[in-house]
Motif scaffolding. Structure first.
Motif, PDB file in Angstrom:
ATOM      1  N   ASN A   1      11.627  13.648   6.242  1.00  0.00           N
ATOM      2  CA  ASN A   1      12.671  12.766   5.717  1.00  0.00           C
ATOM      3  C   ASN A   1      12.003  11.649   4.916  1.00  0.00           C
ATOM      4  N   MET A   2      12.808  10.770   4.330  1.00  0.00           N
ATOM      5  CA  MET A   2      12.254   9.755   3.440  1.00  0.00           C
ATOM      6  C   MET A   2      11.364   8.756   4.175  1.00  0.00           C
ATOM      7  N   TYR A   3      11.702   8.443   5.426  1.00  0.00           N
ATOM      8  CA  TYR A   3      10.853   7.525   6.187  1.00  0.00           C
ATOM      9  C   TYR A   3       9.459   8.113   6.363  1.00  0.00           C
ATOM     10  N   GLU A   4       9.403   9.347   6.812  1.00  0.00           N
ATOM     11  CA  GLU A   4       8.107   9.989   7.040  1.00  0.00           C
ATOM     12  C   GLU A   4       7.352  10.184   5.734  1.00  0.00           C
ATOM     13  N   PHE A   5       8.087  10.545   4.683  1.00  0.00           N
ATOM     14  CA  PHE A   5       7.442  10.709   3.378  1.00  0.00           C
ATOM     15  C   PHE A   5       6.834   9.386   2.923  1.00  0.00           C
ATOM     16  N   SER A   6       7.557   8.277   3.119  1.00  0.00           N
ATOM     17  CA  SER A   6       7.100   6.971   2.644  1.00  0.00           C
ATOM     18  C   SER A   6       5.832   6.518   3.358  1.00  0.00           C
ATOM     19  N   ILE A   7       5.797   6.659   4.689  1.00  0.00           N
ATOM     20  CA  ILE A   7       4.608   6.196   5.409  1.00  0.00           C
ATOM     21  C   ILE A   7       3.411   7.091   5.100  1.00  0.00           C
ATOM     22  N   THR A   8       3.663   8.371   4.872  1.00  0.00           N
ATOM     23  CA  THR A   8       2.567   9.265   4.507  1.00  0.00           C
ATOM     24  C   THR A   8       2.096   9.001   3.089  1.00  0.00           C
ATOM     25  N   PHE A   9       3.049   8.751   2.196  1.00  0.00           N
ATOM     26  CA  PHE A   9       2.713   8.464   0.800  1.00  0.00           C
ATOM     27  C   PHE A   9       1.801   7.246   0.690  1.00  0.00           C
ATOM     28  N   SER A  10       2.162   6.147   1.355  1.00  0.00           N
ATOM     29  CA  SER A  10       1.342   4.942   1.265  1.00  0.00           C
ATOM     30  C   SER A  10      -0.029   5.167   1.888  1.00  0.00           C
ATOM     31  N   THR A  11      -0.088   5.964   2.951  1.00  0.00           N
ATOM     32  CA  THR A  11      -1.377   6.280   3.562  1.00  0.00           C
ATOM     33  C   THR A  11      -2.277   7.032   2.593  1.00  0.00           C
ATOM     34  N   VAL A  12      -1.711   8.015   1.915  1.00  0.00           N
ATOM     35  CA  VAL A  12      -2.489   8.810   0.963  1.00  0.00           C
ATOM     36  C   VAL A  12      -2.905   7.953  -0.237  1.00  0.00           C
ATOM     37  N   ALA A  13      -2.017   7.074  -0.710  1.00  0.00           N
ATOM     38  CA  ALA A  13      -2.353   6.213  -1.845  1.00  0.00           C
ATOM     39  C   ALA A  13      -3.536   5.316  -1.512  1.00  0.00           C
ATOM     40  N   VAL A  14      -3.507   4.696  -0.326  1.00  0.00           N
ATOM     41  CA  VAL A  14      -4.610   3.830   0.081  1.00  0.00           C
ATOM     42  C   VAL A  14      -5.873   4.652   0.293  1.00  0.00           C
ATOM     43  N   GLY A  15      -5.731   5.827   0.896  1.00  0.00           N
ATOM     44  CA  GLY A  15      -6.891   6.694   1.107  1.00  0.00           C
ATOM     45  C   GLY A  15      -7.545   7.100  -0.198  1.00  0.00           C
ATOM     46  N   THR A  16      -6.741   7.406  -1.218  1.00  0.00           N
ATOM     47  CA  THR A  16      -7.290   7.762  -2.531  1.00  0.00           C
ATOM     48  C   THR A  16      -8.054   6.593  -3.140  1.00  0.00           C
ATOM     49  N   TYR A  17      -7.484   5.400  -3.009  1.00  0.00           N
ATOM     50  CA  TYR A  17      -8.144   4.190  -3.501  1.00  0.00           C
ATOM     51  C   TYR A  17      -9.481   3.972  -2.803  1.00  0.00           C
ATOM     52  N   LEU A  18      -9.514   4.153  -1.485  1.00  0.00           N
ATOM     53  CA  LEU A  18     -10.751   3.955  -0.735  1.00  0.00           C
ATOM     54  C   LEU A  18     -11.794   5.021  -1.079  1.00  0.00           C
TER      55      LEU A  18
ATOM     56  N   LEU B   1      -5.235  -5.789  -4.911  1.00  0.00           N
ATOM     57  CA  LEU B   1      -4.118  -6.690  -4.642  1.00  0.00           C
ATOM     58  C   LEU B   1      -2.778  -6.019  -4.933  1.00  0.00           C
ATOM     59  N   LEU B   2      -2.664  -5.379  -6.099  1.00  0.00           N
ATOM     60  CA  LEU B   2      -1.418  -4.692  -6.438  1.00  0.00           C
ATOM     61  C   LEU B   2      -1.140  -3.545  -5.472  1.00  0.00           C
ATOM     62  N   LEU B   3      -2.175  -2.815  -5.089  1.00  0.00           N
ATOM     63  CA  LEU B   3      -2.003  -1.697  -4.169  1.00  0.00           C
ATOM     64  C   LEU B   3      -1.473  -2.171  -2.818  1.00  0.00           C
ATOM     65  N   VAL B   4      -2.123  -3.165  -2.241  1.00  0.00           N
ATOM     66  CA  VAL B   4      -1.707  -3.664  -0.929  1.00  0.00           C
ATOM     67  C   VAL B   4      -0.292  -4.245  -0.998  1.00  0.00           C
ATOM     68  N   THR B   5       0.028  -4.921  -2.089  1.00  0.00           N
ATOM     69  CA  THR B   5       1.370  -5.491  -2.241  1.00  0.00           C
ATOM     70  C   THR B   5       2.437  -4.411  -2.247  1.00  0.00           C
ATOM     71  N   THR B   6       2.226  -3.369  -3.034  1.00  0.00           N
ATOM     72  CA  THR B   6       3.224  -2.307  -3.114  1.00  0.00           C
ATOM     73  C   THR B   6       3.268  -1.479  -1.832  1.00  0.00           C
ATOM     74  N   VAL B   7       2.144  -1.338  -1.144  1.00  0.00           N
ATOM     75  CA  VAL B   7       2.151  -0.634   0.141  1.00  0.00           C
ATOM     76  C   VAL B   7       2.985  -1.410   1.157  1.00  0.00           C
ATOM     77  N   LEU B   8       2.835  -2.717   1.175  1.00  0.00           N
ATOM     78  CA  LEU B   8       3.662  -3.532   2.069  1.00  0.00           C
ATOM     79  C   LEU B   8       5.141  -3.396   1.712  1.00  0.00           C
ATOM     80  N   LEU B   9       5.454  -3.368   0.426  1.00  0.00           N
ATOM     81  CA  LEU B   9       6.837  -3.175   0.007  1.00  0.00           C
ATOM     82  C   LEU B   9       7.349  -1.807   0.437  1.00  0.00           C
ATOM     83  N   ASP B  10       6.532  -0.794   0.242  1.00  0.00           N
ATOM     84  CA  ASP B  10       6.908   0.571   0.630  1.00  0.00           C
ATOM     85  C   ASP B  10       7.166   0.665   2.132  1.00  0.00           C
TER      86      ASP B  10
END
Length: 360
Positions: free
Chosen positions: A141-158, A172-181
């Motif tokens: 569902n969208m909740y699970e997709f969202s938490i997984t999406f932000s995890t993968v985005a941060v993982g790719t950045y790292l 800074l932009l990444l962490v800000t949008t992850v918090l929003l997500d």
């Protein structure tokens, strides 16, 4: 309540606690990144000295012996030559980064990255425990997709950081949008742990949705670079025209990579993940054939996935054949990412179709 149900409920509760804990650590990382930018903002004297030393190192002097000076030596600057690889591109060096080349800025930047790593691990634990609580892929569902999406985005950045790529300016932009997500996910999109409809009980859930999440995360990083490119390009254009940028531009935009570097980064990540997005659509069609007896039915989700594919294909085609580099290509890239965002939020929330069975 039997033991298995109680265990699943405890795992679901643990997942929620981990997600909220990750948000707390991301908040600390956010403030550390703010400190990096603040302390990395060098004084006018410091910036002038850095500019002079940079000029001395990049513009070699030519010594000319002058008879009029009695055998003395006059030092003449070699004229600076600006080359343009394409419209909007300039041969200028990258900025010093968020830390501004200062020790204190770099210290806070390293603290921010360390906190981001901790938050990523905690959030990944939340995604894993969510999967264990429902005993399936954690993106039904969208909740699970969202938490997984932000995890993968941060993982790719790292991963890019671990590969020594110059991407810390994105933190800074990444962490800000992850918090929003995560804020939207835990308040608006939250859905209690539950099993899925029979159509989703397929190994294609692991293949199709996981690749969609990875593509979205990489497209997001490309969109961030594209957006910053537009700001940096305006800053460089103003300098080239002899103008004086404002205080924000001198303090922040001057520390970003050069516009050409941001443009190349965006193009490369979008081009690298585009074949995977193509596979995602094909995998979805195959899954639709197994679940609904047809490979393509012009469902809203299918239509907007295809529109997104066309938008990115136009962007890559324009770059490869028409030689579009710069603002025109950047606008196309942002339009393409906007299509991806609407495909996720707009279609799932406002449009009814076969992909609506999981709810938000």
């Amino acid at each position: 309540m039997n033991l298995a149900a109680a265990t699943n409920e405890n795992l679901a509760h643990t997942s929620n606690v981990l997600i909220y804990s990750a948000m707390a650590v991301y908040t600390l990382a956010f403030f550390a990144h703010i400190a990096e930018w603040v302390f990395g903002s060098r004084s006018k004297v410091g910036r002038t000295a850095a500019a002079l030393s940079e000029t001395a190192s990049t513009r070699p002097a030519v010594q000319v012996r002058s008879a009029q000076q009695g055998g003395g030596t006059a030092v003449l600057d070699r004229p600076k030559i600006i080359t343009r690889a394409a419209a909007g591109a300039r041969d200028v060096p990258d900025g010093p980064g968020a830390a501004g080349g200062t020790f204190k800025g770099d210290l806070y930047g390293r603290i921010a990255v360390s906190l981001t790593v901790v938050a990523f691990l905690v959030e990944a634990g939340g995604v894993l425990t969510r999967a264990l609580s429902v005993q399936r892929a954690p993106w039904g569902n969208m909740y699970e997709f969202s938490i997984t999406f932000s995890t993968v985005a941060v993982g790719t950045y790292l991963v890019l950081l671990a590969l020594k790529k110059n991407v810390r300016w994105m933190g800074l932009l990444l962490v800000t949008t992850v918090l929003l997500d995560l804020g939207i996910a835990t308040t608006v999109l939250y859905t209690a742990s539950d099993q899925l409809v029979p159509a989703l009980h397929s190994y294609w859930l692991w293949i199709h949705v996981s690749t969609a999440i990875l593509c979205g995360a990489v497209f997001y990083l490309g969109a961030v670079a594209t957006l910053l490119y537009l700001f940096r390009d305006s800053y460089e254009s103003k300098l080239a025209a002899g103008g004086t940028p404002g205080a924000f531009a001198r303090s922040v935009l001057s520390r970003l990579p050069a516009a050409s570097s941001l443009d190349k980064f965006s193009y490369r990540v979008n081009a690298a993940v585009f074949p995977l997005w193509t596979f995602t659509i094909i995998a979805g069609a195959i899954w639709a054939g197994d679940a609904w007896g047809r490979y393509w039915g012009w469902d809203p989700k299918e239509v907007w996935s295809f529109i997104t594919w066309v938008a990115y294909a136009c962007y890559l085609h324009a770059r490869a054949t028409a030689g579009w580099k710069g603002r025109k290509a950047a606008y196309l890239a942002l339009i393409a990412f906007g299509c991806w965002l609407f495909n996720y939020y707009g279609v799932n929330i406002f449009v009814t179709g076969k992909h609506s069975y999981a709810g938000v």
